[in-house]
Scaffold this motif. Structure first.
Motif, short mmCIF file in Angstrom:
data_model
loop_
_atom_site.label_atom_id
_atom_site.label_comp_id
_atom_site.label_asym_id
_atom_site.label_seq_id
_atom_site.Cartn_x
_atom_site.Cartn_y
_atom_site.Cartn_z
N ASP A 12 0.83 -1.21 0.00
CA ASP A 12 0.00 0.00 0.00
C ASP A 12 0.87 1.27 0.00
OD1 ASP A 12 0.83 -0.87 2.55
OD2 ASP A 12 -0.59 0.49 3.52
N LYS A 13 2.07 1.21 0.58
CA LYS A 13 2.95 2.38 0.56
C LYS A 13 3.50 2.63 -0.84
CE LYS A 13 4.35 2.03 5.41
NZ LYS A 13 5.48 1.90 6.36
N ILE A 14 3.73 1.55 -1.57
CA ILE A 14 4.16 1.71 -2.97
C ILE A 14 3.03 2.33 -3.78
CG2 ILE A 14 4.95 0.49 -5.02
CD1 ILE A 14 7.01 0.59 -2.80
N ARG A 15 1.79 1.88 -3.53
CA ARG A 15 0.65 2.46 -4.24
C ARG A 15 0.51 3.95 -3.93
NH1 ARG A 15 -3.64 -2.44 -3.84
NH2 ARG A 15 -3.41 -2.03 -1.63
N GLN A 16 0.80 4.34 -2.69
CA GLN A 16 0.70 5.75 -2.33
C GLN A 16 1.77 6.56 -3.04
OE1 GLN A 16 -1.73 7.34 -0.54
NE2 GLN A 16 -0.65 9.13 -1.35
N PHE A 35 -3.26 -3.44 -8.59
CA PHE A 35 -3.26 -4.77 -7.98
C PHE A 35 -2.38 -5.68 -8.83
CE2 PHE A 35 -5.08 -8.82 -6.55
CZ PHE A 35 -5.18 -8.58 -5.19
N PRO A 36 -1.58 -6.54 -8.21
CA PRO A 36 -0.71 -7.43 -8.99
C PRO A 36 -1.51 -8.36 -9.89
CG PRO A 36 -0.04 -7.38 -6.69
CD PRO A 36 -1.36 -6.69 -6.76
N SER A 37 -0.96 -8.58 -11.09
CA SER A 37 -1.60 -9.49 -12.04
C SER A 37 -0.89 -10.84 -11.98
CB SER A 37 -1.52 -8.91 -13.45
OG SER A 37 -1.95 -9.85 -14.41
N LEU A 40 0.91 -13.57 -17.40
CA LEU A 40 2.21 -13.14 -17.94
C LEU A 40 2.03 -12.14 -19.08
CD1 LEU A 40 5.27 -13.37 -18.09
CD2 LEU A 40 4.99 -15.36 -19.59
N GLU A 41 1.05 -12.36 -19.96
CA GLU A 41 0.85 -11.47 -21.10
C GLU A 41 0.50 -10.05 -20.64
OE1 GLU A 41 -1.83 -11.24 -25.21
OE2 GLU A 41 -1.89 -13.02 -23.92
N GLU A 42 -0.37 -9.96 -19.67
CA GLU A 42 -0.75 -8.64 -19.15
C GLU A 42 0.42 -7.97 -18.45
OE1 GLU A 42 -4.05 -6.59 -16.12
OE2 GLU A 42 -3.99 -8.76 -16.41
N ILE A 43 1.20 -8.75 -17.69
CA ILE A 43 2.37 -8.19 -16.99
C ILE A 43 3.37 -7.65 -18.01
CG2 ILE A 43 4.34 -8.77 -15.54
CD1 ILE A 43 2.54 -10.85 -14.16
N GLN A 44 3.65 -8.42 -19.06
CA GLN A 44 4.60 -7.98 -20.08
C GLN A 44 4.10 -6.71 -20.76
OE1 GLN A 44 7.44 -9.15 -20.07
NE2 GLN A 44 7.62 -11.36 -20.35
N THR A 350 8.52 -8.71 -6.09
CA THR A 350 7.66 -9.61 -6.87
C THR A 350 6.30 -8.98 -7.10
OG1 THR A 350 8.79 -11.59 -6.05
CG2 THR A 350 6.55 -11.86 -6.88
N LEU A 351 5.71 -8.40 -6.06
CA LEU A 351 4.40 -7.74 -6.20
C LEU A 351 4.49 -6.54 -7.14
CD1 LEU A 351 3.17 -7.82 -2.48
CD2 LEU A 351 2.57 -9.38 -4.33
N MET A 352 5.56 -5.76 -7.03
CA MET A 352 5.72 -4.60 -7.90
C MET A 352 5.85 -5.02 -9.35
SD MET A 352 8.32 -2.20 -5.65
CE MET A 352 8.54 -1.05 -7.02
N GLY A 353 6.69 -6.03 -9.60
CA GLY A 353 6.89 -6.47 -10.97
C GLY A 353 5.62 -6.99 -11.61
N GLN A 354 4.81 -7.75 -10.84
CA GLN A 354 3.56 -8.28 -11.38
C GLN A 354 2.48 -7.21 -11.47
OE1 GLN A 354 4.23 -12.71 -9.44
NE2 GLN A 354 2.16 -12.06 -9.82
N SER A 355 2.75 -6.03 -10.96
CA SER A 355 1.82 -4.90 -11.09
C SER A 355 2.21 -3.98 -12.24
CB SER A 355 1.78 -4.10 -9.77
OG SER A 355 1.37 -4.91 -8.69
N GLY A 356 3.22 -4.36 -13.00
CA GLY A 356 3.65 -3.53 -14.13
C GLY A 356 4.62 -2.45 -13.74
N LEU A 357 5.12 -2.47 -12.51
CA LEU A 357 6.08 -1.46 -12.05
C LEU A 357 7.50 -1.97 -12.28
CD1 LEU A 357 4.45 -0.49 -8.63
CD2 LEU A 357 4.19 0.68 -10.82
N HIS A 358 8.39 -1.05 -12.63
CA HIS A 358 9.82 -1.39 -12.65
C HIS A 358 10.29 -1.57 -11.21
CE1 HIS A 358 9.67 -1.01 -16.78
NE2 HIS A 358 10.52 -0.03 -17.03
N ILE A 359 11.35 -2.34 -11.04
CA ILE A 359 11.83 -2.65 -9.69
C ILE A 359 13.20 -2.02 -9.46
CG2 ILE A 359 10.50 -4.78 -9.58
CD1 ILE A 359 13.08 -6.30 -10.18
#
Length: 794
Positions: A12-16, A35-37, A40-44, A350-359
């Motif tokens: 939630d802090k990352i979302r903020q 929200f994390p997906s 794989l296709e949507e994440i990419q 892992t949660l950030m990456g599956q949410s489309g965020l760079h890490i």
């Protein structure tokens, strides 16, 4: 993805932080709902959008969606045919203006800029500039409609202005007339939308009209004089008409907007989506994050990963691997050493990456797509854990233990803590073994030595430790995979001042097996540190060698360039020197020929030869060539030795040749030097072994002397005097062949003057010879018209 993991890992802090990077309310709304997906296709797709937006921001950071208001309720009203308010229409105009600005940002400034995943979103934007212009032209603000919004509104407002001017004229005449004494103040006021005068209550009878208000003391009455009642009534009617005209304007603009409801909805949604995408890019820019690579085989390989919620100047990058040669990682080490941070870093990234965020990690970091992330992370700093705490942890573990599978990531912090150490260690080993058999990717932190031994003895399970500096009593926060960690309790206590006797007594309390195991760990730690120092030294030496190799290559390249420059200059200088020498030699030869024609005596010619010799020496000194040592004087010839064909050397010119004529009474004779036939004095000659004729037909004898072959010993002239034309041509034909094979440049053909018939026949023959380049009569003093000089092709 379960909410408990999101809460424990502080997603939630990352979302903020992401929400703070958005520029519009719809964009912030999408950020808050991130929200994390698990697809794989949507994440990419989301990762590609973030990367493309980041590239655009690096080229041009001016992206902003502006103040986009939620127009969806207004669009629903338009769909049912309702008219919008001025505020709603202004929001639509603002949306269209922002759309135009964002679409302009999306255009590629350069032809070589490649297309990306955002082009399709930018292409869907439709600014509808005409509608936005119409709204801005008609509506000046939420409370003000322009006079030119419609012809009817313009006419009504003109009438209102005219009527108001009439009222003011009448009331001003009353104020300035006989009612001056009856007024409390000489001003015109408004009451209930009607023009009034402030009349003193004791003069009420002198001002006929309608009372609309009075002051709090009752001393002043606000009276509308009867003379302006009709005009005030007319203004009120005009005001009603004005509202009707305004309603018509808003209805017309609403009708125009209703034709673009779908376009407006798409613009709103696409602007919100673009703001959401660029917010992800801005967050990547702030975190100095990179795009991770994804797989579906459970492999995690984080390079130089940083926890995004720890300050940049404090966080220590760590390398984390899981799922390649092992699927269970047991992390040990002292408290406050960074074990929990390692768990949270893996889970949160892992949660950030599956949410489309760079890490926040290094390039080529890999993440796997997990269907679920389970985390049981408590307060490892607490030293007082009650049964209720243990029970709550166990309840959490039980809740996801059966659900976890090969597509899950499980994170345990201090597994088995809060109960008897022996039972807790046994329970922790059993739980980990259960997950290991199911192939679940698992990370767990612990203090138990039993778990270290379990990791050492079980295939597919690996130890890891958080490094701790005993000298400074400070953790380094480095994660060392493959090395079990020590608790370092004794060493830390000794450094903090605990008496050594107490520590020795404590050592006796632990079993011999545990003590031996700790000694092994200490030895491993010492060996690891020594190995790291060696590797650092090797790395330093490699860098030094690489740097020196580069320097040597640069120096070699510089020397090559300097060598080329020196050779180029030397060639230019040599060419200039040779040109000077050639020009001087040509001039000297011309003078020799002139001397021969003019009959100049040999003394004058000797002087010129000496001058030529000095010039040659000067040229040699300019080129830096050491002058040749003077040759040993040869045998001085006697007159009877100088017969035609005798090899001699001309001392003044350092040239070899053959005697052409016997010496005259003065000692002068002609010497043939190649194509040059010169007149010299016998005192300037010495006998030579043989003439120096350079041809390819020379051979060396066993004594080392150079002998000429038959073709190379051809004389440089032929005497055809007294022969017929046929005889002369036959003999000349064989002679020219021999001379050409001997590589002579030119020869002399002696035919005499006579009647000229022999000369003519010889010349006709020479014209037919392909290897003859040119022929001409000799110069005066060299045979004149009685000799023909033949030059061969080279």
């Amino acid at each position: 993805m379960n909410q408990k993991a999101l809460r424990i890992l502080e997603f939630d802090k990352i979302r903020q932080q992401l929400t703070d990077c958005a520029t519009s309310d719809p964009g912030r709304e999408k950020c808050r709902s991130l929200f994390p997906s698990t697809e794989l296709e949507e994440i990419q797709k989301m990762q590609a959008e973030t990367s493309d937006a980041l590239r655009r921001l690096l080229r041009n950071s001016g992206f902003s969606c502006g103040s986009v208001h939620d127009i969806r309720p207004s669009l629903r009203r338009l769909e049912v045919g309702a008219a919008l308010t001025a505020r709603e229409l202004l929001d639509i105009a603002s949306l269209l203006e922002n759309t135009a600005r964002v679409k302009a940002y999306g255009r590629h400034d350069r032809q070589d800029t490649p297309d990306d995943s955002l082009d399709s979103v930018f292409d869907l934007l439709e600014p509808v500039s005409a509608l936005a212009s119409d709204i801005r032209r008609a509506i000046l603000s939420e409370d003000e409609i322009a006079d030119d919004a419609s012809a009817g509104l313009r006419q009504v407002r003109r009438s209102m202005k005219s009527c108001g001017e009439k009222i003011h004229a009448q009331l001003n005449s009353m104020i300035n007339g006989n009612l001056r004494t009856a007024l409390q103040d000489a001003v015109i006021t408004m009451r209930d939308g009607r023009y009034c005068l402030p009349v003193r209550s004791d003069y009420r009878s002198q001002v006929p009209g309608m009372i609309h208000d009075q002051s709090s003391t009752g001393a002043t009455l606000f009276i509308e004089p009867m003379s302006v009642v009709k005009l005030n009534n007319e203004i009120r009617q005009l005001e009603i008409r004005e509202q009707e005209e305004i309603a018509k304007v808003l209805a017309e603009l609403s009708a125009d907007a209703s034709a673009y409801t779908e376009t407006l909805r798409y613009n709103y949604e696409n602007l919100a989506e673009l703001d959401f995408i660029f917010a992800r890019a801005r967050l990547a820019l702030v975190m100095n994050a990179t795009r991770p690579e994804f797989n579906t085989n459970g492999l995690v390989n984080l390079r130089k990963a940083r926890h995004p919620l720890i300050e940049k100047h404090k966080v220590v990058p760590i390398d984390i691997r899981l799922g390649d040669t092992f699927d269970l990682l047991v992390i040990t080490g002292p408290n406050t050493g960074g074990k929990t941070v390692s768990l949270k870093t893996t889970g949160l990234l892992t949660l950030m990456g599956q949410s489309g965020l760079h890490i926040p990690a290094g390039d080529r970091s890999e993440l796997s797509v997990f269907q679920e992330v389970y985390a049981d992370i408590g307060d490892e700093q607490s030293i007082e854990q009650s049964l209720s705490t243990f029970s709550s942890h166990m309840k959490s573990i039980v809740s996801f233990l059966e659900k976890a599978d090969r597509n899950s990531l499980v994170l345990f912090d201090e597994l088995g803590a809060g109960t008897d150490p022996a039972e807790g260690a046994a329970l922790a080993i059993s739980i980990l073994s259960y997950l290991h058999r199911k192939g679940v990717r698992t990370m767990a932190t612990t203090h138990y030595s039993e778990l270290k031994v379990y990791a050492l003895t079980t295939e597919g399970v690996e130890n890891a430790s958080c490094e701790f500096n005993i000298e400074t009593l400070q953790p380094t926060y480095r994660l060392l995979i493959g090395v079990p960690g020590k608790s370092n309790a004794f060493a830390i206590s000794l450094k903090l001042g605990l008496p050594e006797s107490i520590i020795e007594d404590a050592r006796k309390q632990i079993s011999e097996q545990d003590a031996s195991f700790e000694d092994v760990l200490s030895s491993l730690e010492e060996n690891r540190i020594a190995q790291e120092r060696k590797e650092e030294e090797l790395k330093r030496l490699e860098e030094t060698l690489s740097r020196r190799e580069t320097e040597l290559k640069n120096r070699e390249r510089t020397l090559e360039q300097q060598k080329d420059q020196i050779l180029s200059r030397a060639n230019e200088e040599a060419h200039a020197v040779l040109q000077d020498a050639k020009e001087y030699a040509d001039q000297t030869m011309k003078e020799f020929r002139k001397f021969g024609k003019a009959g100049v005596n040999s003394a004058e010619m000797e002087r010129k030869r000496n001058a030529l010799r000095k010039q040659i020496d000067k040229t040699a000194s300019r080129t830096g060539v050491k002058a040749s040592e003077p040759k040993q004087p040869g045998k001085k010839p006697r007159p009877q030795d100088l017969t035609p064909g005798t090899p001699v050397r001309i001392l003044s010119m350092n040239l070899k040749g053959t005697v052409s004529t016997r010496p005259d009474s003065r000692g002068n004779l002609f010497v043939q030097c190649g194509i040059l036939r010169t007149k010299v004095h016998m005192d300037d000659l010495e006998l030579a072994d043989e003439p120096e004729i350079i041809t390819p037909k020379m051979t060396r004898t066993s004594t080392g002397k150079i002998r000429m072959s038959k073709s190379a010993s051809v004389s440089s002239e032929i005497n055809l005097l007294g022969k017929t034309v046929d005889e002369a041509v036959a003999e000349l034909d064989k002679y020219l062949d021999d001379a050409y094979i001997a590589h002579l440049k030119s020869v002399r053909v002696i035919h005499g003057k006579g009647t000229g018939a022999l000369r003519k026949g010889i010349h006709n023959y020479l014209r037919t010879q392909k290897h003859v380049a040119d022929f001409h009569l000799a110069e005066y003093g060299e045979g004149d018209a009685g000799v023909t000089i033949v030059e061969f092709k080279q």
